[in-house]
Enzyme design. Structure first.
Site, mmCIF file in Angstrom:
data_model
loop_
_atom_site.group_PDB
_atom_site.id
_atom_site.type_symbol
_atom_site.label_atom_id
_atom_site.label_comp_id
_atom_site.label_asym_id
_atom_site.label_seq_id
_atom_site.Cartn_x
_atom_site.Cartn_y
_atom_site.Cartn_z
ATOM 1 C CB CYS A 61 42.786 42.531 39.678
ATOM 2 S SG CYS A 61 43.278 43.817 38.744
ATOM 3 C CB SER A 99 41.206 47.196 36.493
ATOM 4 O OG SER A 99 40.289 47.699 35.725
ATOM 5 C CG ASP A 100 35.225 43.791 37.879
ATOM 6 O OD1 ASP A 100 34.781 43.166 38.683
ATOM 7 O OD2 ASP A 100 34.711 43.923 37.008
ATOM 8 C CD1 TRP A 101 33.759 47.525 32.077
ATOM 9 C CD2 TRP A 101 35.140 46.089 32.654
ATOM 10 N NE1 TRP A 101 34.323 46.837 30.981
ATOM 11 C CE2 TRP A 101 35.241 46.528 30.986
ATOM 12 C CE3 TRP A 101 36.281 45.138 32.936
ATOM 13 C CZ2 TRP A 101 35.762 45.277 30.398
ATOM 14 C CZ3 TRP A 101 36.959 44.678 32.404
ATOM 15 C CH2 TRP A 101 36.650 44.619 30.852
ATOM 16 C CE1 TYR A 143 33.111 44.821 40.619
ATOM 17 C CE2 TYR A 143 34.572 47.110 40.034
ATOM 18 C CZ TYR A 143 33.593 46.072 39.709
ATOM 19 O OH TYR A 143 33.020 46.234 38.339
#
Ligand code: GLC
Length: 708
Positions: A243, A276-278, A245
């Site tokens: 997913c 999650s994205d980073w 940001y």
């Protein structure tokens, strides 16, 4: 009943440790099944996951919801011991570590690996077999670097041609993006790795990407932005979804329950893990847990044990919620045999020689010939060629998390020199346009190589070659350089190494224009083979090239792009890309689907039914060539659902010898005739008859028919 918290003190799981360069673990976690009922391989993965979650202590559970290595993402480019994501397991129970590596379209980012051509080049092949081959290279190299999950494909639809990550994408059409993504996912997962399709659900700009709220109507979401993710889940059976940001309709992508749970899991039946994205993608603790975010990367910010513990204590989340998230991730790890097989070794023993050759072949398949007049191309061996431009002597790639350090490089200059024959090439870097013009004038053909510099985290501020390179001042004013060279030599060919559409104000002054995209580490050799006609240019445009900035989709009103007050409104609805140009009757400089061959083709014998459209393609020229016939449908408008003049509903690629014909079939399913009906919140068949159009680009329609 889940176990309660034994204490709030947690062992430091934040310490990053480099992945070993030696062999992986020798034994599978379940090689010692004693006292581990989850090792019973006769049980379904979901049951095994429930069993192992039950055996975890509270502390262990809370430590498993986030990654543990902040250093990896920073050092992965140069050092093969590091990768984007490391999630520690629980040795006590035989839960293995989970290793995630950046592997978008350009290859595996973990020390030097094969740098493939960028996603846009792959999309330009209009060939799902090419996507499979690219994924084969990624799977081979990711596996031999000891990984479990590859962070790709990126299937974000190109809404604005200024997007910083346009080069990573599969272009402006949801069908093309869907089919390339599915083919890529299937190959990676058949090799035993997990693909992680990204960035769910609508991450279409870099401007303010961590916080922008994309306001998108439901029909546009479903028909355009969600479509490639739906295909990834339903057809690709993708193991993981990342997913993004930004927010969509006011909800963070990683905690929007409607999309993350309602659509992804409940409607599409997704049974993998949501990651999650980073950093900065998970915006809250309880919202993410409740919505179905299973793993926060690269480390816990919202999913730290203390934050989770306080959410539990306050009753905002329950242990059952925690267990559900862990079961989702562990289920897919069981499904992929991670408990039953030893971890892969980080041994670097991938087939690099074979993979580099594949990279070159794929780059050739994506090179797109935009203009070829006066027979300037293909070049003949022995022709005196002047190569102009700093970019000719560089390896061009995108900047950011997808950048792969190549194992070797061939620049366009090196490729052309190797192909042209000794003494037939002069070079000028273009830093002095007058000197460049003199060099061009002295040759039979002048090849100017120009590039842009697209990057993650920054959209380009305009579409000219001049300012599209804000990130790379070495390139100078390439438009002026092209003008100077074209004025000096009428046989000028422009080679574009760009990560997206650029304006081509000098097009009328040049005889040839070739778009090679970021062509990967063997791009120079690929470009040379196409320029000399050793292979037919196989690419067709996956993005429209506008004639002016103002013609481009999502342009003109800051509220529509880049957004005002933190909100960007997708006011154009489904009319993006060629749908925009067609609906607004704007003529693009080069249309979606456009690309020339060195031979010519004829399309005949259209037959159209509700289940398929067939057409015969004939090579009417004197050379073998690659045809890419495309099927578009024009659906009838329905109440509340205006329709663009055409939508891509099929494409194929056929290599034909002179005079050879082949009958191609475009299968059609019910979805091909459907639109998302906002009232009933369901797919609905468009009324009346549909117009079938077959051609060699979205603007070159050769045959039409009707399907009722
Ligand atoms: C980045 C990107 C994502 C990438 C991840 C790991 O910010 O948005 O595509 O996979 O972080 O590097």
């Amino acid at each position: 009943m889940a176990t309660g918290l034994t204490s709030l003190a947690f062992s430091d799981t934040g310490a990053s440790r480099p992945a070993s360069l030696t062999a992986g673990t020798s034994a599978a976690p379940c090689a010692t099944p004693k006292g581990r009922p989850w090792c019973d391989t006769s049980l379904p993965p979901g049951t095994r996951a429930k069993l192992v979650v039950k055996a975890l202590t509270g502390d262990e559970k809370l430590a498993l919801l986030a990654g543990d290595d902040l250093v990896g993402p920073l050092r992965a480019t140069d050092d093969a011991r590091f990768r984007a994501g490391t999630v520690h397991g629980v040795a006590r129970l035989g839960i293995p570590d989970l290793y995630l590596v950046d592997a978008g379209s350009m290859g595996v980012k973990q020390g030097p690996n094969t740098a493939l051509a960028a996603g846009l080049s792959l999309a330009a092949t209009f060939d799902t077999a090419a996507a499979g081959r690219a994924a084969g290279v990624v799977a081979d190299e990711a596996a031999h670097r000891g990984n479990d999950v590859v962070l790709g494909p990126a299937v974000d639809i190109v809404r604005t041609p200024k997007g910083g990550r346009t080069f990573e994408s599969y272009g402006e059409d949801p069908l093309l993006a869907s089919r390339m993504g599915v083919a890529w996912i299937r190959t990676v997962q058949k090799a035993g790795l997990l693909a992680e399709v990204k960035h769910f659900p609508a991450n279409n700009q870099e401007e303010n990407r961590y916080a922008v709220n994309a306001v998108i109507d439901q029909r546009t979401l479903r028909e355009i932005y969600l479509a490639p993710f739906e295909a990834a889940v339903r057809q690709g059976k993708v193991a993981s979804v990342m997913c993004g940001y930004n927010l969509v309709n006011g909800r963070p992508s990683c905690s929007g329950k409607t999309l993350l749970d309602g659509v992804l899991r409940k409607q599409w039946g997704f049974d993998g893990m949501v990651v999650s994205d980073w950093g900065l993608a998970a915006k809250d603790t309880e919202g993410s847990i409740k919505a179905g975010l299973d793993l926060e990367m690269p480390v816990g910010v919202r999913y730290t044990p203390p934050a989770l513990a306080s959410a539990l204590t306050s009753g905002k989340i329950t242990w059952a919620d925690i267990d559900a998230r862990l079961q989702a991730r562990l289920r897919v790890m069981f499904a992929y045999g991670m408990f039953d097989k030893p971890k892969r070794a980080n041994d670097g023993e991938a087939g690099y020689t074979r993979n580099a050759a594949t990279a070159q072949d794929l780059a050739e398949q994506g090179i797109t010939l935009l203009k070829n007049t006066g027979g300037v191309l293909p070049l003949n061996t022995g022709t005196k060629v002047a190569v102009i431009g700093r970019a000719a002597d560089q390896f061009r790639s995108g900047i950011g998390s997808m950048y792969v350090k190549p194992t070797s490089t061939t620049t366009p200059l090196q490729g052309i020199i190797a192909r042209a024959g000794a003494g037939n090439v002069t070079y000028n870097d273009g830093s002095d346009p007058q000197a460049a013009a003199d060099t061009a004038r002295a040759a039979q053909v002048a090849v100017v190589v120009a590039a842009d510099a697209r990057a993650e985290d920054a959209d380009v501020t305009c579409l000219t070659l001049k300012c599209g390179t804000a990130k790379d001042q070495t390139l100078g004013d390439q438009d002026a350089l092209i003008d100077a060279v074209a004025a000096a030599n009428p046989n000028t060919v422009v080679v574009l190494q760009t990560g997206g559409p650029v304006l081509t104000p000098w097009a009328a002054k040049t005889k040839g224009i070739v778009e090679t995209w970021y062509a990967g580490q063997r791009g120079g050799a690929a470009i040379a083979r196409v320029l000399y006609g050793d292979t037919d240019p196989g690419g067709r445009l996956p993005v429209s090239f506008p004639a002016t900035e103002g013609d481009a989709p999502a342009s003109g009103d800051p509220a529509h792009y880049p957004g005002t007050g933190g909100k960007v409104t997708y006011a154009e609805g489904v009319n993006i890309g060629y749908r925009h140009y067609d609906t607004r009757k704007i003529t693009p400089a080069f249309p979606f689907g456009h690309g020339l061959s060195y031979t010519t083709f004829k399309l005949t014998g259209l037959k159209a039914t509700r289940t398929a459209v067939t057409v015969t393609v004939t090579n009417t020229g004197k050379r073998r060539g690659l045809a890419v016939p495309q099927l578009y449908l024009g659906l009838r408008a329905a109440p509340g659902a205006a329709q663009p003049p055409k939508q891509l509903k099929g494409f194929t690629k056929a290599g034909l010898a002179p005079g050879q014909s082949v009958k191609v079939t475009f299968p059609l399913d019910a979805r091909a005739f459907a639109y998302w009906d906002q009232r009933t919140r369901a797919w609905k068949r468009a009324p009346g008859c549909a117009k079938a159009m077959v051609g060699t680009s979205s603007r070159t329609i050769d045959l039409t028919g009707t399907i009722c």
